[in-house]
Design a protein around this motif. Structure first.
Motif, PDB file in Angstrom:
ATOM      1  N   ASP A 178      23.415  22.750  28.464  1.00  0.00           N
ATOM      2  CA  ASP A 178      24.033  21.572  28.945  1.00  0.00           C
ATOM      3  C   ASP A 178      24.033  20.054  28.422  1.00  0.00           C
ATOM      4  O   ASP A 178      25.007  19.511  28.263  1.00  0.00           O
ATOM      5  CB  ASP A 178      23.173  21.152  30.400  1.00  0.00           C
ATOM      6  N   SER A 202      29.264  32.749  39.471  1.00  0.00           N
ATOM      7  CA  SER A 202      30.005  33.712  38.539  1.00  0.00           C
ATOM      8  C   SER A 202      31.612  33.893  39.035  1.00  0.00           C
ATOM      9  O   SER A 202      31.885  33.463  40.324  1.00  0.00           O
ATOM     10  CB  SER A 202      29.644  35.280  38.554  1.00  0.00           C
ATOM     11  N   SER A 261      24.052  20.330  37.332  1.00  0.00           N
ATOM     12  CA  SER A 261      23.380  20.998  36.457  1.00  0.00           C
ATOM     13  C   SER A 261      21.766  20.772  36.437  1.00  0.00           C
ATOM     14  O   SER A 261      21.581  19.650  36.717  1.00  0.00           O
ATOM     15  CB  SER A 261      24.064  20.939  35.406  1.00  0.00           C
ATOM     16  N   LEU A 268      37.679  24.875  30.024  1.00  0.00           N
ATOM     17  CA  LEU A 268      36.359  25.619  29.656  1.00  0.00           C
ATOM     18  C   LEU A 268      35.154  25.338  30.216  1.00  0.00           C
ATOM     19  O   LEU A 268      34.316  26.336  30.692  1.00  0.00           O
ATOM     20  CB  LEU A 268      36.338  25.703  28.095  1.00  0.00           C
ATOM     21  N   ILE A 269      34.747  24.000  30.373  1.00  0.00           N
ATOM     22  CA  ILE A 269      33.545  23.535  30.764  1.00  0.00           C
ATOM     23  C   ILE A 269      33.511  23.730  32.268  1.00  0.00           C
ATOM     24  O   ILE A 269      32.718  24.272  32.897  1.00  0.00           O
ATOM     25  CB  ILE A 269      33.558  21.910  30.499  1.00  0.00           C
ATOM     26  N   ASP A 290      35.215  26.062  34.024  1.00  0.00           N
ATOM     27  CA  ASP A 290      34.985  27.455  34.375  1.00  0.00           C
ATOM     28  C   ASP A 290      33.616  28.124  34.211  1.00  0.00           C
ATOM     29  O   ASP A 290      33.242  28.873  34.575  1.00  0.00           O
ATOM     30  CB  ASP A 290      36.149  28.246  33.386  1.00  0.00           C
ATOM     31  N   GLN A 291      32.969  27.446  33.055  1.00  0.00           N
ATOM     32  CA  GLN A 291      31.549  27.885  32.835  1.00  0.00           C
ATOM     33  C   GLN A 291      30.579  27.395  34.023  1.00  0.00           C
ATOM     34  O   GLN A 291      29.791  28.259  34.387  1.00  0.00           O
ATOM     35  CB  GLN A 291      31.104  27.002  31.707  1.00  0.00           C
ATOM     36  N   TYR A 292      30.867  26.427  34.694  1.00  0.00           N
ATOM     37  CA  TYR A 292      30.252  26.061  35.800  1.00  0.00           C
ATOM     38  C   TYR A 292      30.499  26.331  37.038  1.00  0.00           C
ATOM     39  O   TYR A 292      30.019  25.908  38.239  1.00  0.00           O
ATOM     40  CB  TYR A 292      29.879  24.461  35.633  1.00  0.00           C
ATOM     41  N   SER A 333      33.597  36.184  34.705  1.00  0.00           N
ATOM     42  CA  SER A 333      32.884  35.196  33.845  1.00  0.00           C
ATOM     43  C   SER A 333      31.478  35.119  34.509  1.00  0.00           C
ATOM     44  O   SER A 333      31.106  34.954  35.877  1.00  0.00           O
ATOM     45  CB  SER A 333      33.353  33.550  34.550  1.00  0.00           C
ATOM     46  N   ALA A 378      27.250  34.100  35.263  1.00  0.00           N
ATOM     47  CA  ALA A 378      26.405  33.192  35.123  1.00  0.00           C
ATOM     48  C   ALA A 378      25.327  33.458  35.929  1.00  0.00           C
ATOM     49  O   ALA A 378      25.339  32.884  37.407  1.00  0.00           O
ATOM     50  CB  ALA A 378      27.045  31.762  35.751  1.00  0.00           C
TER      51      ALA A 378
END
Length: 408
Positions: free
Chosen positions: A197, A373, A191, A216-217, A219-221, A366, A368
């Motif tokens: 972040d 993504s 990151s 959740l985290i 999946d976000q990254y 998702s 990003a």
């Protein structure tokens, strides 16, 4: 192991983004480095490409001007670098050196480890990055590296009694941003430390075992698991020696894979200490991967959907997936990760996947921009069959813990 430091100014890595194509490239590299060093939190990671790297090349060149001497030094460095790379990949035997025009197309960047520029002389220690795909064809070695599942990096530094991760800039965070991770078998998800972040990737999060929030985290990254490289710094007195105790941890439970201690002669050598720490940390993670200890934690995988095999599919209407195409009976929904630097790449990737035979629906679930993504793909078959179909279309696809990932 003692690590007596080199002055930090001699260890600064400045990559020439367009090497040997004009000295505007050097100005661009300096601008990028200034951007990395600026700001209160964000430190954008650089160079995740899988380049071949040759470092520690000494050059001493004279020229009519400083720029001419530097250009001559860079050309000599890439010639020496090619010879060293050839010897490394061919058991020590020396090979011929391609023409400078050919080497210009193979070199991905010049790394300045140390340099001194005079009116007519250039003395430096340089590193050369060779493009893996292009150089690999001439070297006769593979152009790709088998890598682990994507691992989110959460670097934690203990200094002055308290831990920090991305809450503020630290030398440990900067070292991970400087590290050229493309040649490592570990697929690091790094990151920048900006945006949300500092709220999500905190030192406290590294100590929380709860799986729901971790899912959740991750999946976000776009990651499958987390790595927590930790360093604890001990300064005996201001400006004096610095001792760093490094510990490699894996997973939400912080399972320890190994540790080591390094020493810097003074605080000025702290960046060099951190760079060596990252390199040694990567070795620990690579050894764990080879031993089969770096598999994604099964508890981080979302629970499977309820078994609907008892339903009579003929009595149900076709389900539309965001209006793109119906998900028919017998189809399976597969998660596909893909790089999404901009909106155009997302549209192009969705279109390419929808044109694969057997795909009945494909939509991004998702998003990003600038990261990774995730796309939900309805396919008449299993994940292995979808991977084969995507590869047949010319895409580079790998299995990452039950889902697929399209690499650029």
């Amino acid at each position: 192991m003692d690590f007596h430091g080199v002055p930090a100014k001699d260890r600064n890595v400045r990559r020439a983004l367009l090497p040997l194509l004009g000295f505007g490239a050097l100005a661009g590299a300096v601008a990028v480095w200034a951007q990395i060093e600026g700001g209160d939190r964000g430190v954008p990671p650089i160079d995740s490409s899988g380049s071949f790297e040759v470092s520690g090349i000494d050059v001493d060149v004279s020229g009519k001007s400083p720029d001419a001497a530097r250009l001559g030094g860079w050309r000599i460095a890439q010639r020496k670098g090619w010879q060293l790379l050839w010897a490394k990949t061919h058991g020590g035997s020396l090979g011929g050196i391609p023409a400078d025009s050919v080497l210009d197309g193979l070199v991905a960047g010049i790394v300045v480890e140390q340099e001194q520029v005079g009116p007519t002389r250039y003395v430096a220690k340089l590193g050369v990055l060779f493009d893996r795909a292009r150089a690999g064809a001439l070297l006769g070695v593979g152009g790709s590296v088998s890598r682990s599942a994507p691992m989110l990096v959460l670097p934690v530094e203990w200094s002055g009694g308290g831990p920090i991760s991305y809450e503020a800039q630290s030398e440990w965070q900067k070292a991970w941003a400087r590290y050229r991770s493309g040649g490592s078998p570990i697929d690091y998800v790094r990151s920048s430390g900006s945006g949300a972040d500092p709220l999500l990737l905190t030192a406290g999060q590294a100590q929380r075992p709860g799986r729901i929030w971790w899912r959740l985290i991750l999946d976000q990254y776009g990651a499958a698991d987390v790595l927590v490289p930790q360093v604890r710094l001990d300064r005996r007195y201001p400006g004096g020696p610095v001792f760093g105790v490094f510990t490699a941890k894996h997973g939400p439970d912080g399972r320890i894979l190994g540790s080591f201690t390094l020493r810097a002669a003074s605080s000025d050598a702290l960046p060099a200490l951190m760079d060596e720490g990252v390199r040694r940390m990567d070795q620990l993670y690579t050894e764990a991967l080879a031993a089969g200890e770096l598999r994604p934690d099964p508890s981080l995988i979302a629970p499977a959907a309820p078994d609907d095999s008892l339903l009579n599919a003929t009595d149900l209407p076709a389900v539309e997936d965001n209006g793109t195409a119906p998900v028919t009976a017998g189809s399976s929904v597969i998660s596909v990760q893909f790089a999404s630097p901009d909106s155009a790449s997302i549209t192009a990737t969705e279109s390419a996947v929808r044109n694969v035979p057997g795909v009945t629906a494909a939509s991004t679930s998702s998003l990003a921009i600038g990261g990774t993504s995730v796309m939900r793909v309805a396919f008449n078959g299993d994940a292995a069959a979808l991977q084969a179909a995507l590869v047949a279309k010319g895409l580079k696809v790998e299995d990452v813990g039950g889902s697929l990932r399209i690499s650029r």
